[in-house]
Design a protein around this motif. Sequence first.
Motif, mmCIF file in Angstrom:
data_model
loop_
_atom_site.group_PDB
_atom_site.id
_atom_site.type_symbol
_atom_site.label_atom_id
_atom_site.label_comp_id
_atom_site.label_asym_id
_atom_site.label_seq_id
_atom_site.Cartn_x
_atom_site.Cartn_y
_atom_site.Cartn_z
ATOM 1 N N TRP A 123 -41.982 -34.215 20.107
ATOM 2 C CA TRP A 123 -40.900 -34.915 19.393
ATOM 3 C C TRP A 123 -41.348 -36.355 19.222
ATOM 4 N N CYS A 162 -33.348 -33.580 12.622
ATOM 5 C CA CYS A 162 -34.463 -32.889 13.310
ATOM 6 C C CYS A 162 -34.899 -31.694 12.473
ATOM 7 N N VAL A 220 -40.505 -33.090 14.550
ATOM 8 C CA VAL A 220 -40.160 -32.148 15.619
ATOM 9 C C VAL A 220 -41.141 -30.977 15.579
ATOM 10 N N HIS A 247 -35.230 -26.969 21.709
ATOM 11 C CA HIS A 247 -35.982 -28.236 21.595
ATOM 12 C C HIS A 247 -35.113 -29.404 22.053
ATOM 13 N N GLN A 248 -34.226 -29.908 21.208
ATOM 14 C CA GLN A 248 -33.444 -31.085 21.608
ATOM 15 C C GLN A 248 -32.666 -30.843 22.903
#
Length: 487
Positions: free
Chosen positions: A259, A185, A225, A30-31
């Motif tokens: 996000w 997150c 998230v 994700h990030q």
Amino acid sequence: MMAPKLIEASPRSGQIGIVHLGLGAFHRAHQAVYLERYRQRSGDGEWGVCSANLRSSVGLVDGLRAAGHRYHVAEYADSKNITLREIGVIEEALFSGRDADGHWSRDREALLARMASVDTRIVTLTVTEKGYFLNPASGELRVDDPMIIGDIASPQQPRTAPGLLVEALAQRRDAGLAPFTVLSCDNMPDNGKRTRQAVVQLAEHRDAELASWIASEVAFPCSMVDRIVPAMTDADFERLASLGVTDPNAVVCEAFTQWVVEDNFPQGRPNWEAEGVEMVADVAPFETMKLRMLNGSHSLLAYLGALAGIETVYEGINNAELRALLRRYMIEEAAPTLEMPEGIDLDAYADSLLERFANDSLRHRLQQIAMDGSQKLPQRWLSGALERSTAGQSSPCVALGIAAWIRYTAGQDLQGNSYPVDDPLTKRFAELHQRHGSDPSALVAAYLAMDDVVPSELAAYKGFVQAVLVAYQALTLGGVSEVLKNA
Ligand code: NAI
Ligand code: CS2
């Protein structure tokens, strides 16, 4: 099937503007993917990442180092539509946990130096809900936890995420540097506020002035998230190999990603908007919607499905009665508790979630979702059920979910198959089942009396308690399918 074209990583920049705590599957899918896409589009190299594990997975840290800090992400829209990416934004991987010899903090000094560096402007976290050492019901720091006791005793040799944040911020303050922004997150309500609470309360045990400086000078924005990223299985690695990817550090995930971030970064941030990140003033409505509708449904499926011997989300969502229960929970119990901005269609959101759960290419194990229930259920079910009880409304789906969770924590499904219960309160659960297992009424009362998990105001509603007891008895006597038929 044709192997998808690999989107190669952008050139390494060697610059680190972000430190991440919790180098797990979600961070990598994700990030890090957002940052990789951002770097590829902008050519901006200043937001490279130093990622660290504080407790486990030293093998992943060493594996990433051996692979030149590059790994692969396979994004599955479904089993036939896959996007394959190489990720290169992780510039450094560190491990500050207990190593094989039982020694702590192999790379702790290097991690603290990175966090205290003037180049580091953001620290992000995915350390799981339990990694903040907060009481799930009250949000207070658990100062009785041995790890927190250790960080209070030895603040300059921290072992926890809050401890590392306090020590790094103390070093920056002493050096006359501005702080970094702290961005959680993790799937926690008001995750920025809760992270701030953990850090400030821990700092108060060290130095009141430091705590006050953190409280006034450090930004802790909240974020929602969302991307389903199951823990890797052998079958996942085999599927990747069939696509020509042999990578022990790879992750698979769904194509969907979201996000929503509170725009409060005094030391600056990447231009995440360019990658579709929603920068907003108030994350809370989006976070509550996702935690109660997506995660609340996930947990309902996890406990009922596990008791019925079902292994994955995909198998569970293909059970018509379970799917109907999830939709009923979302529409009748979760959605009515939400206050959303104009234009958000919660019925459509519910249907989109059921479609995502039916992704035929993810082997998302129910046992993974079932873990840490004591840390998850307050925000997924209990806060909404309390609001409904206060308004005089019943929550039969949540009552059934709680009954299933109580039975699940016995460590044996309804067919007699045993499994490990993975939760910080596992020992307590075993004691409660040992003491009250033959008396459902006493067992349910004991679970609902755990005020570090269940809000005492909710446990005071006799109608809710009775609904949990009736559901528990129906489950244990008739089984899951019988209960679902009558739900
Ligand atoms: P994972 O098991 O791959 O990684 C968990 C990470 O947390 C590891 O780095 C582990 O070392 C660290 N950790 C665990 N307990 C800790 C503690 N007490 N102190 C410090 N670090 C600790 O799990 P994954 O998939 O990366 O998920 C991590 C978190 O990300 C979840 O708990 C959730 O809050 C969030 N998340 C996960 C999603 C997913 O689908 N996997 C989606 C949305 C959010
Ligand atoms: C899941 C979440 O493991 C769990 O508890 O409910 O990790 C879920 O996959 C994510 O929140 C989806 O965004």
